[in-house]
Every structure is written in C-alpha cells, then in structure tokens.
Design a protein around this motif. Structure first.
Motif, short mmCIF file in Angstrom:
data_model
loop_
_atom_site.label_atom_id
_atom_site.label_comp_id
_atom_site.label_asym_id
_atom_site.label_seq_id
_atom_site.Cartn_x
_atom_site.Cartn_y
_atom_site.Cartn_z
N ARG A 137 26.78 1.89 12.88
CA ARG A 137 25.34 1.83 13.16
C ARG A 137 24.62 2.99 12.46
N HIS A 138 25.23 4.16 12.45
CA HIS A 138 24.61 5.33 11.86
C HIS A 138 24.58 5.25 10.33
N LEU A 139 25.68 4.86 9.73
CA LEU A 139 25.79 4.84 8.27
C LEU A 139 25.34 3.52 7.64
N GLY A 140 25.44 2.45 8.40
CA GLY A 140 25.25 1.12 7.86
C GLY A 140 26.61 0.56 7.44
N ALA A 141 26.72 -0.76 7.48
CA ALA A 141 28.00 -1.41 7.21
C ALA A 141 28.54 -1.11 5.82
N GLU A 142 27.65 -1.09 4.83
CA GLU A 142 28.10 -0.88 3.45
C GLU A 142 28.66 0.54 3.25
N ARG A 143 27.95 1.54 3.75
CA ARG A 143 28.42 2.92 3.60
C ARG A 143 29.69 3.17 4.42
N MET A 144 29.78 2.54 5.59
CA MET A 144 30.98 2.70 6.41
C MET A 144 32.18 2.08 5.70
N ALA A 145 31.98 0.92 5.11
CA ALA A 145 33.07 0.27 4.36
C ALA A 145 33.48 1.14 3.17
N ALA A 146 32.49 1.74 2.51
CA ALA A 146 32.80 2.62 1.37
C ALA A 146 33.57 3.86 1.83
N LEU A 147 33.18 4.41 2.97
CA LEU A 147 33.89 5.56 3.52
C LEU A 147 35.33 5.19 3.84
N GLN A 148 35.51 4.06 4.51
CA GLN A 148 36.87 3.59 4.85
C GLN A 148 37.70 3.38 3.58
N ALA A 149 37.11 2.77 2.57
CA ALA A 149 37.84 2.52 1.32
C ALA A 149 38.20 3.83 0.62
N ALA A 150 37.27 4.76 0.57
CA ALA A 150 37.52 6.04 -0.10
C ALA A 150 38.63 6.82 0.62
N LEU A 151 38.56 6.86 1.93
CA LEU A 151 39.59 7.59 2.68
C LEU A 151 40.95 6.91 2.57
N SER A 152 40.96 5.58 2.55
CA SER A 152 42.22 4.85 2.36
C SER A 152 42.80 5.15 0.98
N ASP A 153 41.95 5.19 -0.03
CA ASP A 153 42.41 5.53 -1.38
C ASP A 153 42.97 6.94 -1.44
N LEU A 154 42.36 7.87 -0.73
CA LEU A 154 42.85 9.24 -0.72
C LEU A 154 44.23 9.37 -0.09
N ARG A 155 44.57 8.46 0.81
CA ARG A 155 45.91 8.50 1.43
C ARG A 155 47.01 8.43 0.38
N GLU A 156 46.72 7.74 -0.72
CA GLU A 156 47.73 7.59 -1.78
C GLU A 156 48.18 8.94 -2.32
N ILE A 157 47.30 9.94 -2.30
CA ILE A 157 47.66 11.24 -2.84
C ILE A 157 47.76 12.33 -1.78
N THR A 158 47.46 12.00 -0.52
CA THR A 158 47.46 13.04 0.51
C THR A 158 48.44 12.79 1.65
N ASP A 159 48.89 11.56 1.87
CA ASP A 159 49.71 11.23 3.04
C ASP A 159 51.11 10.79 2.61
N PRO A 160 52.07 11.67 2.67
CA PRO A 160 53.42 11.28 2.26
C PRO A 160 54.09 10.32 3.26
N TYR A 161 53.49 10.10 4.44
CA TYR A 161 54.07 9.23 5.47
C TYR A 161 53.38 7.88 5.58
N ARG A 162 52.51 7.55 4.66
CA ARG A 162 51.73 6.30 4.77
C ARG A 162 52.57 5.07 4.82
#
Length: 159
Positions: free
Chosen positions: A134-159
């Motif tokens: 509600r605060h960010l809007g659906a598009e920005r929230m989806a972009a945030l989720q996608a960006a953080l998921s992409d970052l897991r590739e280089i930050t989370d050795p347990y993914r």
C-alpha cells in the motif's frame, strides 16, 4: 568564527554519504519485520520465545537440519546453537530426530507447537507485505522483491 581550510571541508563532504547504504536500509526493514513478528508471537501467547530462539528457528528446513548447520547459517557458535535448540526443545517448538543419512547424527525438526508459531509469524509477515505494498504501490513492491531476490544470488550462500 573559525574558517576551515577548503581541503578539509572537501574531504569531509566526500566522506559523508548522501543517503544511508542500501545494506543499512535493508537491515532497518528486517529489524522492523523481526520486531513486528516477535510482538505478534508474544500477543498470541508464546511468551517464552526470545529473539535469538526465533532467529535460529527461522533457519529450520522442512527436512530438518543438524545443529552444526544451524550454527553456521545463523553465524553463531555450535555451543550457542545447541543452547538455543535445547531451549526450543524444552518449549516443545522443535524435536531432535535421528538423521536417516547418518544414524549417529540428529536432526532438528519443527514440532507441532513450532508450526503454530510459524503460522502466527507468516500471518504477520503477510500483513506487513500488504502494508508495504500500500505504501510503495504494487509495481515498486514487486521491483523491491525482485531486486532483493536477485541480490540473494551473490549474498546468500544458503539459498
């Protein structure tokens, strides 16, 4: 009033970041969620869980996990992980069962009472996600989720 040399002022300006580092912003958001979930769990009557116990319990997998792996993933000592698992076991949140791959080893698995707490936590997490959307809007929230998921590739050795 004392005037500072231009070189000193420029050095200080270069050292100051205009915005907090993205990692700090992620940490602030994560701590907010952690506190909200902890508050919801306590409100649901599970008053014996500490934040440290919750962090360890959040690392439990569906198939179970060894204490040594829990310690590694939580970035704590094996002794600390053992103490926290003992506390979770005393509270009936987890159980230790034989490891089918190694009869000498034990796995930590979530117990029925732990599943109840997990449902409370997931409900609160969904509520937070709705608020953020509600605060960010659906598009920005989806972009945030996608960006953080992409970052897991280089930050989370347990993914």
């Amino acid at each position: 009033m004392v005037s500072l040399p231009d070189q000193f002022v420029k050095t200080q300006e270069a050292a100051a970041m205009p915005e907090p580092h993205p990692a700090l912003l992620m940490f602030i958001g994560a701590r907010y969620v952690e506190q909200r979930v902890a508050d919801a769990v306590v409100a649901a009557g599970y008053t014996d869980l500490t934040p440290a116990m919750g962090r360890v319990a959040a690392r439990l997998s569906e198939d179970g996990i060894r204490v040594t792996e829990l310690a590694e993933q939580a970035r704590i000592t094996k002794q600390s992980a053992s103490v926290l698992v003992d506390q979770l076991e005393r509270g009936a949140y987890v159980e230790r069962v034989p490891d089918p791959a190694d009869a000498r080893a034990r796995l930590v698995v979530i117990a029925p009472r732990g599943r109840e707490v997990q449902r409370v936590a997931r409900r609160e997490e969904r509520a937070i996600a709705r608020e953020w959307t509600r605060h960010l809007g659906a598009e920005r929230m989806a972009a945030l989720q996608a960006a953080l998921s992409d970052l897991r590739e280089i930050t989370d050795p347990y993914r």
